[in-house]
Design an enzyme around this catalytic site. Sequence first.
Site, mmCIF file in Angstrom:
data_model
loop_
_atom_site.group_PDB
_atom_site.id
_atom_site.type_symbol
_atom_site.label_atom_id
_atom_site.label_comp_id
_atom_site.label_asym_id
_atom_site.label_seq_id
_atom_site.Cartn_x
_atom_site.Cartn_y
_atom_site.Cartn_z
ATOM 1 N N CYS A 2 0.740 -1.059 0.188
ATOM 2 C CA CYS A 2 0.034 0.104 -0.054
ATOM 3 C C CYS A 2 0.886 1.190 -0.022
ATOM 4 C CB CYS A 2 -0.937 0.145 1.110
ATOM 5 S SG CYS A 2 -2.208 1.552 1.223
ATOM 6 N N GLU A 103 -0.738 -1.957 -5.424
ATOM 7 C CA GLU A 103 0.270 -2.753 -5.434
ATOM 8 C C GLU A 103 0.842 -2.807 -6.726
ATOM 9 O OE1 GLU A 103 1.667 -3.069 -2.847
ATOM 10 O OE2 GLU A 103 0.311 -3.393 -1.017
#
Length: 229
Positions: A2, A103
């Site tokens: 993240c 991601e």
Amino acid sequence: MCGRFSLNADPTQLKKMFPWLTIPDEMQPRYNVAPSQPVAVVPNDGKNKLDIFVWGLIPSWAKDPNMGSRMIKARSETVDQKPSFRAAFRRRRCLVLADGFYEWKRIPGTKSKTPMYIKLKSNETFALAGLWEIWHAKDGSEIRSCTIITTEPNEFLRDIHNRMPVILNREVYQFWLDPGEPDTGELKAVLLPYPADHMTAFPVSKTVNNPANDVPACIQPVKDTSQLF
């Protein structure tokens, strides 16, 4: 883990999702929030008010605020032990609002990575478990900063990355925002991988690779695979 996320819900939508919160009317949509940038958080100060902090926790004892650039995440497994996080974990917790995060998934057989946008199937805004601090400068100014707690990935995300941010269940929001000092074990017990069957993901263009690109194109599924490289 993240390293970027989005929050593009408008204030009206946020008020429906979080009716107990005071939300500023002037909030602007964000499509590519990066470390050191302002993020929308709800600190456990008892005010139930959405505020804007800097992403990258600066401990109160830090001599240099640039330390925050290395503190964008805290591992759930050790958050109660690390000197940079343990005091905040006990006393200064927050919700970091988001509606998706990114991601970069490695492409087998290559050195390339594909940016993936991950969100809830419901498209709802969610709250990430975070910590916050206030850092005081010698000139009397202050910086309010935060970090995001991560955990092991669920079954869905395991193929994309080896960590994921802690997405809190709504039932524990008020517990996490308790201004007191709940039991450490009980706090750690809510830092779990979010249910895999509630999540979805798709590849997006390399537009998101540049944090200066804070545009709707960042969260759009790619149609031309050449945009991935």
